[in-house]
Design a protein around this motif. Structure first.
Motif, mmCIF file in Angstrom:
data_model
loop_
_atom_site.group_PDB
_atom_site.id
_atom_site.type_symbol
_atom_site.label_atom_id
_atom_site.label_comp_id
_atom_site.label_asym_id
_atom_site.label_seq_id
_atom_site.Cartn_x
_atom_site.Cartn_y
_atom_site.Cartn_z
ATOM 1 N N GLU A 11 0.862 -1.192 0.000
ATOM 2 C CA GLU A 11 0.000 0.000 0.000
ATOM 3 C C GLU A 11 0.893 1.236 0.000
ATOM 4 N N ASP A 12 0.657 2.134 -0.958
ATOM 5 C CA ASP A 12 1.540 3.299 -1.064
ATOM 6 C C ASP A 12 1.128 4.468 -0.168
ATOM 7 N N GLU A 13 -0.100 4.433 0.343
ATOM 8 C CA GLU A 13 -0.527 5.537 1.218
ATOM 9 C C GLU A 13 -0.231 5.180 2.674
ATOM 10 N N ASP A 55 -2.846 -3.409 -2.737
ATOM 11 C CA ASP A 55 -3.579 -2.244 -3.234
ATOM 12 C C ASP A 55 -3.550 -2.260 -4.758
ATOM 13 N N MET A 57 -4.148 0.464 -6.855
ATOM 14 C CA MET A 57 -3.482 1.641 -7.403
ATOM 15 C C MET A 57 -2.159 1.876 -6.683
HETATM 16 CA CA CA Z 1 -2.847 3.378 -3.590
#
Ligand code: CA
Length: 231
Positions: A11-13, A55, A57
């Motif tokens: 997850e990038d967030e 995730d 995106m």
């Molecule tokens: Ca994302």
């Protein structure tokens, strides 16, 4: 000794990753956070997790690309993937399942839903308490070694397809409704739609190749595994 299931969170967030990690930790899981596909790949090469929360995106390689890649590689093939998507529309969910995800969860999701789904994929993945071999015509499944072959040729199956095939082969020549398959194969299907069964049957048929027609659709009733396909 009870082992703590490892959950790789891709997850990038950071805020979302942190929220997920805190909830997993409080509920007896060991979260490992990877910010993108590259970081996740390094984690996978070091220690295999019990489940991947992926995730959709992501910067760089998308969750869809990663799911396809991990499903195609021997090392990661058996690790269940739970896809996180912000989009609620059906084609994306189906694309995620087609890419090799075992289930999906749509943002925003509740902590309880997330935990229920993680537990469900882990339960599904838990090895059958059996070391039996099942044989149907030239199709063979070895539950001990997780191998499937047709006419002596090894076949590549994802974890859900393997479990589905195992059940269908053990109960061959009988018709199973989608609901029955969800009960027996998925176990906990509170959040799973019956259409999910169709997606996995499609994937199973593709994985079986020439033996794919042994999984028959019985119109209005469900599916049947047979040694003597009519088509
Ligand atoms: Ca994302």
């Amino acid at each position: 000794m009870k082992t703590v299931p490892r959950v790789l969170v891709v997850e990038d967030e950071p805020a979302i990753a942190e929220l997920i990690a805190v909830n997993l930790r409080h509920n007896g899981f060991q979260p490992i956070w990877a910010i993108d596909g590259e970081a996740a790949q390094r984690e996978l090469e070091a220690v295999l997790p019990d489940v991947i929360l992926l995730d959709w995106m992501l910067p760089g390689q998308s969750g869809l690309t990663l799911a396809k890649k991990w499903r195609s590689q021997a090392r990661t093939r058996q690790v269940p993937i739970l896809m996180i998507t912000a989009r609620g529309d059906e084609p994306d969910k189906i694309a995620g399942l087609d890419a090799g995800a075992d289930d999906y969860i749509t943002k925003p999701f509740s902590t309880q839903e997330l935990l229920a789904r993680v537990r469900a994929v882990l339960r599904r993945r838990a090895p059958e308490q059996t070391t039996e071999c099942v044989k149907l015509d030239a199709l063979e499944l070895d539950a001990a070694t997780y191998r499937v072959s047709y006419q002596g040729q090894g076949l590549k199956l994802g974890p859900t397809e393997f479990k589905l095939l195992h059940y269908l082969m053990k109960h061959a020549e009988r018709v199973h409704s989608r609901g029955q398959l969800l009960d027996k194969v998925w176990g906990d299907h509170v959040f799973i739609e019956e259409r999910t069964v169709d997606v996995h049957v499609k994937r199973l048929r593709e994985a079986l190749g020439a033996a794919g027609n042994m999984v028959e659709t019985v119109r209005g009733a469900g599916y049947r595994m047979t040694a003597t396909p009519s088509a």
